[in-house]
Design an enzyme around this catalytic site. Structure first.
Site, mmCIF file in Angstrom:
data_model
loop_
_atom_site.group_PDB
_atom_site.id
_atom_site.type_symbol
_atom_site.label_atom_id
_atom_site.label_comp_id
_atom_site.label_asym_id
_atom_site.label_seq_id
_atom_site.Cartn_x
_atom_site.Cartn_y
_atom_site.Cartn_z
ATOM 1 C CG HIS A 13 2.321 0.110 0.879
ATOM 2 N ND1 HIS A 13 1.686 0.922 1.800
ATOM 3 C CD2 HIS A 13 1.511 0.102 -0.204
ATOM 4 C CE1 HIS A 13 0.559 1.366 1.284
ATOM 5 N NE2 HIS A 13 0.431 0.894 0.054
ATOM 6 C CG HIS A 15 -1.651 -1.041 -4.040
ATOM 7 N ND1 HIS A 15 -2.803 -1.053 -3.295
ATOM 8 C CD2 HIS A 15 -0.877 -0.063 -3.513
ATOM 9 C CE1 HIS A 15 -2.732 -0.123 -2.368
ATOM 10 N NE2 HIS A 15 -1.583 0.492 -2.469
ATOM 11 C CE LYS A 99 -3.348 0.991 4.080
ATOM 12 N NZ LYS A 99 -2.237 1.258 3.223
ATOM 13 C CG HIS A 136 -4.068 6.045 3.316
ATOM 14 N ND1 HIS A 136 -3.644 5.829 2.024
ATOM 15 C CD2 HIS A 136 -4.373 7.368 3.388
ATOM 16 C CE1 HIS A 136 -3.697 6.971 1.348
ATOM 17 N NE2 HIS A 136 -4.138 7.909 2.158
ATOM 18 C CG HIS A 174 1.586 5.795 1.711
ATOM 19 N ND1 HIS A 174 0.813 6.575 2.530
ATOM 20 C CD2 HIS A 174 0.769 4.811 1.271
ATOM 21 C CE1 HIS A 174 -0.404 6.079 2.565
ATOM 22 N NE2 HIS A 174 -0.457 5.005 1.824
ATOM 23 C CG ASP A 247 1.374 3.303 -2.197
ATOM 24 O OD1 ASP A 247 0.619 2.345 -2.405
ATOM 25 O OD2 ASP A 247 0.938 4.458 -1.987
HETATM 26 O O1 DOR Z 1 -1.700 6.552 -4.754
HETATM 27 C C1 DOR Z 1 -2.242 5.616 -4.167
HETATM 28 N N1 DOR Z 1 -2.724 4.547 -4.843
HETATM 29 N N2 DOR Z 1 -2.361 5.674 -2.850
HETATM 30 C C2 DOR Z 1 -3.057 4.757 -2.164
HETATM 31 O O2 DOR Z 1 -3.159 4.885 -0.972
HETATM 32 C C3 DOR Z 1 -3.750 3.655 -2.863
HETATM 33 C C4 DOR Z 1 -3.147 3.373 -4.156
HETATM 34 C C5 DOR Z 1 -4.020 2.495 -5.051
HETATM 35 O O3 DOR Z 1 -4.566 1.506 -4.567
HETATM 36 O O4 DOR Z 1 -4.102 2.803 -6.238
HETATM 37 ZN ZN ZN Z 2 -0.939 1.883 -1.114
#
Ligand code: DOR
Ligand code: ZN
Length: 345
Positions: A13, A15, A99, A136, A174, A247
């Site tokens: 996971h 970003h 997702k 999520h 998460h 995450d």
């Molecule tokens: O803390 C988080 N940040 N939780 C999420 O589900 C998304 C993520 C984000 O994209 O910044």
């Molecule tokens: Zn995330």
């Protein structure tokens, strides 16, 4: 010298964002991980296979030549997702999973799903073709306390999906609560959960010690110590249902330190040394490989990576770099509130 040698880990996971942030953060993950599942919550989101492939190319351009890394792409589900196009993209190998963001649950989730019942035909198709669903798991009703949103999602939505579609491969992402941990522990083998380094390292006090701490703000929000302990228990258990999904979620400093700060912890840089320390503190170093390198691959029916990495115990505590530069701006690098004596060489 104390060492831990393990199969090269995967991050289930991440970003990566886009543009300048993408450029700076991709190498932080690809340095130590062999594969990662890439989240689709860009603005605008990745809604189909074609967009996912374009995004994958932008990611690949930023992987340093010496790093051997495979990004696994995802599609952002909406109530209007075309189930035929979705399953085709999966079967053609363009994407790895879909997702589910409940609308309004987190960063860029506005186009997510308002009513789970509306996407049941999509989930049924996914179940038939074996496409994994990443969730999520938080409800977004205003009347539900923010600390209870995951627990209520498990009771009201996850249980419904699992009962309707027991063959669907699901990752509850998460996880942050004892309730979610127990639900996953007791469920059938198609449901698994990912856990982040920051939810293993911190409890909710870390949001408020000595003042408000925007860099520890993430979603689902940090919970109390009972919950953190149950996550640690699951992570060190060796139970194949629990694996690492960092995450890692970069936001520029001014977007975090703001009147309405963004949710997300950028932990890619030191997450493996931090995890080695947590497992060492629990006298469970022998279970680290299950958590970071084996359990996720098993859940997703993938082969283990061939390469290995070595973590070494230091005589002095690790000095953390504080920031990652993004041109003239910065992202704060996650550092836990305990010393870390492990590093990767
Ligand atoms: O803390 C988080 N940040 N939780 C999420 O589900 C998304 C993520 C984000 O994209 O910044
Ligand atoms: Zn995330």
């Amino acid at each position: 010298m104390e060492e831990i040698e393990i199969i090269k880990p995967d991050d289930w996971h991440v970003h990566f964002r886009d543009n300048n942030i993408l450029k700076a953060v991709v190498p932080e993950t690809t340095r130590h991980f062999a594969r990662a599942i890439v989240m689709p919550n860009l603005t605008p989101p990745i809604l189909n296979g074609k967009q996912a492939i374009k995004y994958k190319k932008r990611i690949i351009k930023n992987i340093p030549k010496s790093h051997n890394f495979e990004p696994l792409m995802t599609i952002y589900l909406t109530e209007n997702t075309n189930k035929f196009e979705l399953s085709e993209s999966y079967q053609e190998g363009l994407v790895f999973a879909a997702k589910l963001y409940p609308a309004g649950a987190t960063t860029n989730s506005e186009s997510g799903v308002k009513d789970i019942k509306k996407i049941m035909p999509i989930l049924e198709t996914m179940s038939k073709v074996g496409m994994p669903l990443l969730i999520h798991g938080e409800v977004t009703h205003k009347e539900v306390d923010i600390f209870d949103r995951e627990k209520v999602f498990v009771d009201q939505n996850l249980d419904f999906i699992c009962k309707e579609l027991p063959e669907l491969k699901i990752t509850l992402e998460h996880i942050t609560t004892k309730e979610a941990t127990e639900y996953v522990w007791e469920s059938n083998e198609n449901l698994a959960a990912s856990i982040t380094p920051h939810h293993l390292a911190l409890n909710r006090n870390a949001l408020f010690v000595g003042g408000i701490r925007p860099h520890n703000y993430c979603l689902p929000i940090l919970k109390s110590e009972i919950h953190r302990k149950s996550l640690v228990k699951a992570a060190i258990s060796g139970n194949p249902k629990f694996f690492l999904g960092t995450d890692t979620a970069p936001h520029l400093i001014h977007d975090k330190e703001s009147d309405c700060g963004c949710a997300g912890v950028f932990n890619a840089t030191y997450c493996l040394p931090i995890l080695a320390q947590i497992f060492d503190n629990e006298r469970s170093k022998n279970k680290l490989e299950n958590f970071v390198s084996k359990n996720g691959a098993k859940h997703y029916n993938l082969k283990f990576n061939k390469q290995k990495i070595k973590l070494t115990k230091l005589s002095n505590k690790l000095t953390f770099k504080k920031y990652l530069d993004i041109r003239k701006e910065k992202v704060k690098i996650f550092e836990p509130d305990f010393p870390v004596f492990w590093d990767i060489f």
